[in-house]
Each structure stands twice: as C-alpha cells, then as structure tokens.
Design a protein around this motif. Structure first.
Motif, PDB file in Angstrom:
ATOM      1  N   ALA A   1      -8.764  -0.015  -2.397  1.00 52.13           N
ATOM      2  CA  ALA A   1      -7.461  -0.273  -1.772  1.00 52.13           C
ATOM      3  C   ALA A   1      -7.090   0.850  -0.814  1.00 52.13           C
ATOM      4  O   ALA A   1      -6.563   0.610   0.278  1.00 52.13           O
ATOM      5  CB  ALA A   1      -6.382  -0.432  -2.837  1.00 52.13           C
ATOM      6  N   ARG A   2      -7.406   2.087  -1.210  1.00 52.88           N
ATOM      7  CA  ARG A   2      -7.068   3.230  -0.348  1.00 52.88           C
ATOM      8  C   ARG A   2      -7.782   3.102   1.000  1.00 52.88           C
ATOM      9  O   ARG A   2      -7.183   3.291   2.052  1.00 52.88           O
ATOM     10  CB  ARG A   2      -7.459   4.528  -1.058  1.00 52.88           C
ATOM     11  CG  ARG A   2      -7.029   5.794  -0.292  1.00 52.88           C
ATOM     12  CD  ARG A   2      -7.219   7.051  -1.141  1.00 52.88           C
ATOM     13  NE  ARG A   2      -6.189   7.138  -2.173  1.00 52.88           N
ATOM     14  CZ  ARG A   2      -6.412   6.964  -3.469  1.00 52.88           C
ATOM     15  NH1 ARG A   2      -7.632   6.686  -3.898  1.00 52.88           N
ATOM     16  NH2 ARG A   2      -5.434   7.052  -4.347  1.00 52.88           N
TER      17      ARG A   2
ATOM     18  N   VAL B   1      -2.770  -3.567   0.110  1.00 54.74           N
ATOM     19  CA  VAL B   1      -2.749  -3.898  -1.320  1.00 54.74           C
ATOM     20  C   VAL B   1      -2.271  -5.329  -1.478  1.00 54.74           C
ATOM     21  O   VAL B   1      -1.288  -5.735  -0.854  1.00 54.74           O
ATOM     22  CB  VAL B   1      -1.818  -2.913  -2.079  1.00 54.74           C
ATOM     23  CG1 VAL B   1      -1.297  -3.502  -3.375  1.00 54.74           C
ATOM     24  CG2 VAL B   1      -2.534  -1.595  -2.341  1.00 54.74           C
TER      25      VAL B   1
ATOM     26  N   TRP C   1       0.846  -1.204   0.000  1.00 50.69           N
ATOM     27  CA  TRP C   1       0.000   0.000   0.000  1.00 50.69           C
ATOM     28  C   TRP C   1       0.879   1.251   0.000  1.00 50.69           C
ATOM     29  O   TRP C   1       0.624   2.213  -0.732  1.00 50.69           O
ATOM     30  CB  TRP C   1      -0.899  -0.045   1.233  1.00 50.69           C
ATOM     31  CG  TRP C   1      -1.998   0.983   1.280  1.00 50.69           C
ATOM     32  CD1 TRP C   1      -3.242   0.889   0.732  1.00 50.69           C
ATOM     33  CD2 TRP C   1      -1.962   2.239   1.960  1.00 50.69           C
ATOM     34  NE1 TRP C   1      -3.978   2.013   1.014  1.00 50.69           N
ATOM     35  CE2 TRP C   1      -3.223   2.859   1.772  1.00 50.69           C
ATOM     36  CE3 TRP C   1      -0.994   2.913   2.710  1.00 50.69           C
ATOM     37  CZ2 TRP C   1      -3.539   4.108   2.305  1.00 50.69           C
ATOM     38  CZ3 TRP C   1      -1.306   4.161   3.238  1.00 50.69           C
ATOM     39  CH2 TRP C   1      -2.562   4.740   3.041  1.00 50.69           C
TER      40      TRP C   1
END
Length: 274
Positions: free
Chosen positions: A83-84, A89, A73
């Motif tokens: 993902a944020r 990630v 990430w």
C-alpha cells in the motif's frame, strides 16, 4: 439472544453502482460469517469525518473506492508495504491497539484472476501495462512479484510512466515508453487506462498483439469492453475483463478482516450471468 452483525462498508462517490455489498453478502453466507456490509455515499470533502464516524459507531472494516483511495492512504496510521508503494488504500481496519491500518488489494485481485481463474502464467513472460495512473500504480508490485521477464509501462505522457519505473525499478525488469513505441509481441497486455469508458483505444503498434497474446482489461461491463473488442480484431485469442479482479480484490479484503478466504468462482459466475 440475537448477536448484532459486525459492520462493514464501502465508501465512494458515486457509489450506487457498487457490487461490493452483494459480493460480501455472498461471501458471508458462504463462510457462515455474521456481518452486514453497506455502500456509503460520502461527500467529497468529508471523507476523514466519515471514516471516524464509521469507527466510532463500532464499524470494523471499510473498502474505499473512487475518489478516496489516496485520502485513505493519507488517513491510515499504519499500512502494508504494498500500500505504501502504491500510494493508495482500498481496505481499512483497526488492530487490537486501535491503530488504523491500510492495504491495497487490487494487485492481488488482478494477479489471482489472471493466474488462478484463467490459468495464465506471468512468470517469464513479457508484459505490457497500459496507463500510469492510480489503477496501474496499485497493481505493479503484484505483477512484478510473479517474476515476468519484462514489464513495459506505456503511457501517453511518458514521464508519468518513467516515474513508475523509478518507484518499482528495484522489484524487477521494468521500463517505460509511449503507446506508439510499445513494440511487441507481448505475452500479456493489461489495460489500466480508462480507454474503454471513453470508447477509444491507445495507438499501439500492430506488432504488440498476436494470436498468443492474452489481453486483460481492468474495466468490465455487460458488453465486451471496447479495448477487448479492439484487441480481438487485431488477432488476440484470449481477452479477459476485470470482473474477476473485482471479486478477487473483495475476497482479499474479506480475508484480511475475517481471516477466512471465500471461494470466488461461484460469485464471479453469478455476476457474469446477470
């Protein structure tokens, strides 16, 4: 003339147990895609260097597993919204400008396994999610996108569950409590704790589970998981482990990289039979 196979890999530590190379080999054969996928053991302090080396050697895509999902990430230059919010990630690739993109496919994998493979509705249902660590954070958005009537996140440390409520609150009806306060019944219970690995189960009230409750353990193994056995003893008729989630999240990564979605049923059946 032989064309070199496109290079993909999974990075983790440990990694020897990973089923990902076998799964992606089956996807490649099924779709006619020419690729090579291997498991790479990465020293815990050398993740960033390992990613750079992989891409400098013409690698095209990476899966990331424990303990590097947060490092991935941090490493990604761009990422999807899911993902944020997940803060982790598990899939990396480069776009045509050379920018490193990150995504998380765990939530999509979980929801596809529940709703497509097992034909269990989430929409309008009351869902209990156990745990408040990275595994749960990675799947909450995908669960809320299916419009459950309510999602209750239960955790031993309630403040950690409350943090997830703040993070995902705008996406739907979500609340937090301790394990013993998770009064049911619930239509769906998803275990995102490591209880099955430790051989112990969260102290849920007897009311949490009834015969109509579907129970899903994100863990899987050769034997029925400790959590699923515990749920069955309390009356749950439908218990599911996380093998299908593993294959479905891999299929989502494959489709991001290759723009083709492989069929998953035969892959799940193969691993189920081993």
């Amino acid at each position: 003339m032989n064309v070199a196979a496109d290079q993909y890999a999974v990075m983790g530590n440990p990694i020897g147990h990973s089923k990902s190379p076998a799964i992606h080999a089956m996807f490649a054969k099924q779709t006619g895609e020419k690729l090579r996928y291997e498991a790479l053991l990465v020293p815990t302090e050398e993740f960033s260097e390992a990613v750079e080396q992989f891409y400098s050697n013409k690698g095209l895509g990476l899966n990331i597993t424990v303990p590097f999902k947060q490092d991935a990430w941090n490493k990604a230059e761009r990422m999807t919204d899911r993902a944020r919010r997940a803060g982790a990630v598990n899939t990396l690739w480069k776009d045509e400008t050379g920018a490193l993109w990150g995504d998380t496919t765990d939530g999509v994998g979980l929801v596809r396994d529940i709703t497509v493979n097992h034909k269990v509705d989430i929409e309008g249902r009351r869902v209990l999610v156990l745990g408040a660590g990275g595994a749960v954070r990675g799947v909450l958005e995908s669960i809320l996108e299916k419009n459950p009537s309510a999602v209750v996140v239960a955790n031993r440390t309630v403040s950690r569950a409350e943090e997830l409520v703040k993070l995902f609150g705008e996406l739907g009806n979500i609340s937090a409590c301790g394990f013993s306060e998770a009064e049911g019944p619930f239509d769906l219970i998803i275990n995102g704790t490591s209880a099955s690995l430790q051989g112990e189960c969260p102290p849920l009230p007897q009311t949490a589970i009834n015969q109509q409750t579907t129970v899903y353990d994100m863990m899987y193994g050769v034997e029925e998981t400790v959590f699923n056995r515990w749920a069955r003893e309390r009356g749950a008729q439908t218990v599911i482990d996380g093998l299908g989630m593993l294959v479905e999240q891999a299929a989502e990564s494959f489709s991001i990289w290759r723009n083709k979605r492989p069929e998953t049923a035969q892959v799940i059946a193969k691993f189920r039979g081993e």
